[in-house]
Each structure stands twice: as structure tokens, then as C-alpha cells.
Scaffold this motif. Structure first.
Motif, PDB file in Angstrom:
ATOM      1  N   LYS A  68      12.432  -0.693 -16.839  1.00 36.48           N
ATOM      2  CA  LYS A  68      13.148  -1.196 -18.020  1.00 36.48           C
ATOM      3  C   LYS A  68      12.930  -2.686 -18.200  1.00 36.48           C
ATOM      4  CE  LYS A  68      15.531   2.487 -19.355  1.00 36.48           C
ATOM      5  NZ  LYS A  68      15.511   3.038 -20.701  1.00 36.48           N
ATOM      6  N   MET A  69      12.793  -3.395 -17.046  1.00 41.15           N
ATOM      7  CA  MET A  69      12.726  -4.856 -17.127  1.00 41.15           C
ATOM      8  C   MET A  69      11.349  -5.409 -16.776  1.00 41.15           C
ATOM      9  SD  MET A  69      16.454  -5.490 -15.518  1.00 41.15           S
ATOM     10  CE  MET A  69      17.906  -4.981 -16.434  1.00 41.15           C
ATOM     11  N   GLY A  70      10.429  -4.535 -16.374  1.00 46.22           N
ATOM     12  CA  GLY A  70       9.045  -4.961 -16.146  1.00 46.22           C
ATOM     13  C   GLY A  70       8.827  -5.751 -14.872  1.00 46.22           C
ATOM     14  N   GLU A  71       9.784  -5.658 -13.918  1.00 42.65           N
ATOM     15  CA  GLU A  71       9.607  -6.406 -12.671  1.00 42.65           C
ATOM     16  C   GLU A  71       8.496  -5.786 -11.820  1.00 42.65           C
ATOM     17  OE1 GLU A  71      13.303  -7.212 -10.708  1.00 42.65           O
ATOM     18  OE2 GLU A  71      12.304  -7.887  -8.865  1.00 42.65           O
ATOM     19  N   LYS A  72       7.722  -6.654 -11.169  1.00 45.43           N
ATOM     20  CA  LYS A  72       6.655  -6.168 -10.286  1.00 45.43           C
ATOM     21  C   LYS A  72       7.107  -6.370  -8.848  1.00 45.43           C
ATOM     22  CE  LYS A  72       2.619  -6.319 -13.178  1.00 45.43           C
ATOM     23  NZ  LYS A  72       3.371  -5.560 -14.147  1.00 45.43           N
ATOM     24  N   PHE A  73       7.087  -5.307  -8.067  1.00 47.24           N
ATOM     25  CA  PHE A  73       7.482  -5.407  -6.667  1.00 47.24           C
ATOM     26  C   PHE A  73       6.252  -5.542  -5.775  1.00 47.24           C
ATOM     27  CE2 PHE A  73      11.109  -2.740  -8.337  1.00 47.24           C
ATOM     28  CZ  PHE A  73      12.054  -3.746  -8.250  1.00 47.24           C
ATOM     29  N   LYS A  74       6.483  -6.185  -4.633  1.00 45.64           N
ATOM     30  CA  LYS A  74       5.428  -6.272  -3.616  1.00 45.64           C
ATOM     31  C   LYS A  74       4.952  -4.850  -3.265  1.00 45.64           C
ATOM     32  CE  LYS A  74       5.677  -7.121   1.348  1.00 45.64           C
ATOM     33  NZ  LYS A  74       6.496  -7.692   2.420  1.00 45.64           N
ATOM     34  N   PRO A  75       3.628  -4.628  -3.228  1.00 43.68           N
ATOM     35  CA  PRO A  75       3.154  -3.273  -2.917  1.00 43.68           C
ATOM     36  C   PRO A  75       3.424  -2.883  -1.464  1.00 43.68           C
ATOM     37  CG  PRO A  75       1.362  -4.681  -3.743  1.00 43.68           C
ATOM     38  CD  PRO A  75       2.532  -5.567  -3.497  1.00 43.68           C
ATOM     39  N   LYS A  76       3.811  -1.646  -1.285  1.00 44.17           N
ATOM     40  CA  LYS A  76       4.115  -1.112   0.046  1.00 44.17           C
ATOM     41  C   LYS A  76       3.466   0.258   0.165  1.00 44.17           C
ATOM     42  CE  LYS A  76       8.517  -2.918  -1.258  1.00 44.17           C
ATOM     43  NZ  LYS A  76       8.004  -3.303  -2.583  1.00 44.17           N
ATOM     44  N   GLU A  77       3.391   0.752   1.382  1.00 41.87           N
ATOM     45  CA  GLU A  77       2.885   2.112   1.588  1.00 41.87           C
ATOM     46  C   GLU A  77       3.896   2.915   2.383  1.00 41.87           C
ATOM     47  OE1 GLU A  77      -1.076   1.932   3.222  1.00 41.87           O
ATOM     48  OE2 GLU A  77      -1.893   1.287   1.295  1.00 41.87           O
ATOM     49  N   GLY A  78       4.035   4.199   2.027  1.00 45.37           N
ATOM     50  CA  GLY A  78       5.050   5.019   2.673  1.00 45.37           C
ATOM     51  C   GLY A  78       4.516   6.348   3.174  1.00 45.37           C
ATOM     52  N   PHE A  79       5.148   6.860   4.204  1.00 45.21           N
ATOM     53  CA  PHE A  79       4.754   8.122   4.846  1.00 45.21           C
ATOM     54  C   PHE A  79       6.004   8.964   5.063  1.00 45.21           C
ATOM     55  CE2 PHE A  79       3.070  10.992   8.026  1.00 45.21           C
ATOM     56  CZ  PHE A  79       1.726  11.089   7.721  1.00 45.21           C
ATOM     57  N   LEU A  80       5.856  10.275   4.931  1.00 48.59           N
ATOM     58  CA  LEU A  80       6.983  11.202   5.092  1.00 48.59           C
ATOM     59  C   LEU A  80       6.771  12.123   6.291  1.00 48.59           C
ATOM     60  CD1 LEU A  80       9.576  12.635   3.968  1.00 48.59           C
ATOM     61  CD2 LEU A  80       8.028  14.030   2.565  1.00 48.59           C
ATOM     62  N   LEU A  81       7.807  12.241   7.114  1.00 44.88           N
ATOM     63  CA  LEU A  81       7.841  13.248   8.181  1.00 44.88           C
ATOM     64  C   LEU A  81       8.979  14.192   7.823  1.00 44.88           C
ATOM     65  CD1 LEU A  81       7.726  10.798  11.225  1.00 44.88           C
ATOM     66  CD2 LEU A  81       5.819  12.243  10.433  1.00 44.88           C
ATOM     67  N   ALA A  82       8.705  15.504   7.851  1.00 48.94           N
ATOM     68  CA  ALA A  82       9.771  16.428   7.451  1.00 48.94           C
ATOM     69  C   ALA A  82       9.768  17.671   8.321  1.00 48.94           C
ATOM     70  CB  ALA A  82       9.602  16.807   5.980  1.00 48.94           C
ATOM     71  N   GLY A 101       7.999   0.282  -5.661  1.00 46.22           N
ATOM     72  CA  GLY A 101       6.640  -0.210  -5.431  1.00 46.22           C
ATOM     73  C   GLY A 101       5.993   0.302  -4.162  1.00 46.22           C
ATOM     74  N   CYS A 102       6.414   1.472  -3.711  1.00 43.90           N
ATOM     75  CA  CYS A 102       5.884   2.024  -2.470  1.00 43.90           C
ATOM     76  C   CYS A 102       4.989   3.219  -2.800  1.00 43.90           C
ATOM     77  CB  CYS A 102       7.042   2.442  -1.562  1.00 43.90           C
ATOM     78  SG  CYS A 102       6.533   3.037   0.053  1.00 43.90           S
ATOM     79  N   GLU A 103       3.752   3.151  -2.376  1.00 44.50           N
ATOM     80  CA  GLU A 103       2.820   4.238  -2.666  1.00 44.50           C
ATOM     81  C   GLU A 103       2.936   5.325  -1.600  1.00 44.50           C
ATOM     82  OE1 GLU A 103      -1.978   5.010  -3.033  1.00 44.50           O
ATOM     83  OE2 GLU A 103      -1.232   2.963  -2.827  1.00 44.50           O
ATOM     84  N   TYR A 104       3.102   6.555  -2.024  1.00 47.41           N
ATOM     85  CA  TYR A 104       3.195   7.694  -1.091  1.00 47.41           C
ATOM     86  C   TYR A 104       1.811   7.958  -0.516  1.00 47.41           C
ATOM     87  CZ  TYR A 104       3.883  12.525   0.513  1.00 47.41           C
ATOM     88  OH  TYR A 104       3.936  13.683   1.268  1.00 47.41           O
ATOM     89  N   ARG A 105       1.664   7.794   0.814  1.00 49.57           N
ATOM     90  CA  ARG A 105       0.357   7.956   1.448  1.00 49.57           C
ATOM     91  C   ARG A 105       0.203   9.277   2.180  1.00 49.57           C
ATOM     92  NH1 ARG A 105      -3.603   5.064  -0.196  1.00 49.57           N
ATOM     93  NH2 ARG A 105      -4.488   4.819   1.864  1.00 49.57           N
ATOM     94  N   ALA A 109       9.609  -4.657   2.798  1.00 50.71           N
ATOM     95  CA  ALA A 109       8.751  -3.879   3.706  1.00 50.71           C
ATOM     96  C   ALA A 109       7.278  -3.938   3.299  1.00 50.71           C
ATOM     97  CB  ALA A 109       9.205  -2.424   3.709  1.00 50.71           C
ATOM     98  N   ASP A 110       6.409  -3.727   4.291  1.00 54.93           N
ATOM     99  CA  ASP A 110       4.988  -3.473   4.016  1.00 54.93           C
ATOM    100  C   ASP A 110       4.682  -1.985   4.187  1.00 54.93           C
ATOM    101  OD1 ASP A 110       3.924  -6.278   3.732  1.00 54.93           O
ATOM    102  OD2 ASP A 110       4.835  -6.431   5.724  1.00 54.93           O
ATOM    103  N   LYS A 111       5.273  -1.400   5.220  1.00 50.56           N
ATOM    104  CA  LYS A 111       5.064   0.029   5.520  1.00 50.56           C
ATOM    105  C   LYS A 111       6.428   0.680   5.711  1.00 50.56           C
ATOM    106  CE  LYS A 111       0.493  -0.079   6.713  1.00 50.56           C
ATOM    107  NZ  LYS A 111      -0.578   0.772   6.168  1.00 50.56           N
ATOM    108  N   VAL A 112       6.563   1.878   5.174  1.00 47.42           N
ATOM    109  CA  VAL A 112       7.834   2.594   5.280  1.00 47.42           C
ATOM    110  C   VAL A 112       7.559   4.007   5.794  1.00 47.42           C
ATOM    111  CG1 VAL A 112       9.822   3.468   3.983  1.00 47.42           C
ATOM    112  CG2 VAL A 112       8.793   1.276   3.350  1.00 47.42           C
ATOM    113  N   VAL A 113       8.333   4.423   6.780  1.00 47.50           N
ATOM    114  CA  VAL A 113       8.249   5.824   7.210  1.00 47.50           C
ATOM    115  C   VAL A 113       9.625   6.452   7.089  1.00 47.50           C
ATOM    116  CG1 VAL A 113       8.340   5.120   9.649  1.00 47.50           C
ATOM    117  CG2 VAL A 113       7.644   7.435   9.054  1.00 47.50           C
ATOM    118  N   LEU A 114       9.636   7.592   6.412  1.00 50.49           N
ATOM    119  CA  LEU A 114      10.882   8.325   6.163  1.00 50.49           C
ATOM    120  C   LEU A 114      10.807   9.653   6.901  1.00 50.49           C
ATOM    121  CD1 LEU A 114      13.441   9.227   4.627  1.00 50.49           C
ATOM    122  CD2 LEU A 114      12.020   9.612   2.631  1.00 50.49           C
TER     123      LEU A 114
END
Ligand code: FMN
Length: 188
Positions: free
Chosen positions: A108-122, A147-151, A74-79
């Protein structure tokens, strides 16, 4: 751009579903959209066995394999989710706990994930000041594991009946505006 929408409520056509539709409505038709509906998936509960910390994969084989691919690409995630006992509904929480495999790969293993951005609706039925504190914290740490930044998020109190939020035009406009802004911005 790849958008992933997570519909956290087990109640289809309810408030979380309506919020998600409103949020996604301004999206560019060129963007791809993948859905994740935990209550409709076969997701086992995390066993806490730590197999993922040693092996970088989960010992369980079920729909989380496909969910994981969607999340990582994903690039953008909405939850979108209701509050259940100040937390997430069990089916969504099962998915969140299974993200421990990504936490292991990252921390633990130092893997780098593709950066993503996320948004929450509640949404919740009551009006307590701390109503969303639990799920905001869970969302932040769930997102971070892969790797998803909470926006940020939008939070609605006092909605209980199925579809009640659909009667609140002001809420829907606010959600659409947030969707327009979030989905049209470039990831930083
Ligand atoms: C099992 C369960 C637990 C709930 N717990 C809370 C709660 O702790 N606080 C609250 O304000 N509302 C609570 N609610 C109400 C829901 O958050 C509310 O009805 C919401 O609008 C449902 O959204 P949905 O239509 O997307 O499922 C609960 C509802 C259920 C079914």
C-alpha cells in the motif's frame, strides 16, 4: 549474517524443535541467531481493522513490535512447524496474520524491505499427499510480506509422538545437509 529461527510448535522439545536444532547445527558461529517462539509470546490476534493500511503500523502494542524488528533485520529465516488441521498452530498463525502490517507497508505504501531468504521445515502425523499444501502457501505469502523469498522446504510425514523424528537418522542428516547449504549460501 543474521539468522532468525521461528519455532512454530507449542510443544517444546518436540519434532519441530528437533528439526530446527538439526538445521541450525552446521551454522557458522560468527552468525548471529535470534529465536522467535510464538507460543511463548504475548501476541494479540489481528483485528482486521485496516489501521495498518492507513498508518503503516499496528494498532496493537505487544511482543509483535520486537518480532517485527527481528524479521525485518534478518538475512536468513528458518521456520519449523507441525501441521495442525492442515494449517499452522494458532500461536504461529497469530504471528502470521500480524505480518499484515508489513504487507500494508510494502503493497500500500511502496516500502522496500531488505531482501531475505527463508526455508520451511514441516512435520505431520499422517501421510496425505496434500498434507503440506496449506502451510506452504501460507509460508510463501507470509514471507513475501516482509521481503523474504521462499527458498524451499523439507517435509516429513508420519511423525506424531514427541521427539519421534529424532529417531530417524536419515531425516536428521537430510535436514543438516539442507541447513548447511541454505545457511552457507550468499543471498541472491
Ligand atoms: C491440534 C492438532 C492438530 C493436528 N492436525 C494434524 C493434521 O491435520 N494432519 C496431520 O498429519 N497431523 C496433525 N497433527 C499431528 C502433528 O502434526 C504431529 O504430531 C507433529 O509431529 C507435531 O509436531 P511437534 O512435536 O513439533 O509439535 C495435529 C496435532 C495437533 C495437536
Amino acid at each position: 549474517m543474521k539468522i532468525v529461527a521461528i519455532m512454530g510448535s507449542p510443544r517444546r522439545g518436540g519434532n519441530s524443535d528437533i528439526m530446527l536444532d538439526a538445521f541450525l547445527s552446521p551454522r557458522d558461529s560468527l552468525h548471529s541467531l535470534e529465536w522467535i517462539v510464538p507460543s511463548r509470546l504475548n501476541l494479540g490476534f489481528c483485528r482486521g481493522c485496516r489501521f495498518c493500511e492507513a498508518m503503516g503500523r499496528c494498532i496493537l502494542r505487544d511482543d509483535m513490535d520486537e518480532v517485527g524488528e527481528k524479521l525485518l533485520e534478518a538475512d536468513k529465516v528458518v521456520l519449523s512447524s507441525p501441521v495442525f488441521f492442515y494449517g499452522f498452530p494458532a500461536s504461529l498463525k497469530a504471528l502470521v496474520d500480524r505480518a499484515q502490517v508489513f504487507w500494508s507497508r510494502k503493497y500500500k505504501m511502496g516500502e522496500k524491505f531488505k531482501p531475505k531468504e527463508g526455508f520451511l521445515l514441516a512435520v505431520g502425523a499422517t501421510s496425505g499427499g496434500k498434507l503440506f499444501e496449506g502451510i506452504v502457501l501460507t509460508t510463501r505469502y507470509f514471507f513475501d510480506a516482509w521481503g523474504c523469498e521462499y527458498r524451499g522446504g523439507l517435509f516429513f510425514r508420519g511423525f506424531d509422538q514427541k521427539g519421534a523424528i529424532g529417531e530417524c537418522q536419515e531425516c536428521l542428516e537430510e535436514i543438516k545437509e539442507a541447513g548447511r547449504s541454505f545457511l552457507s549460501s550468499k543471498n541472491s
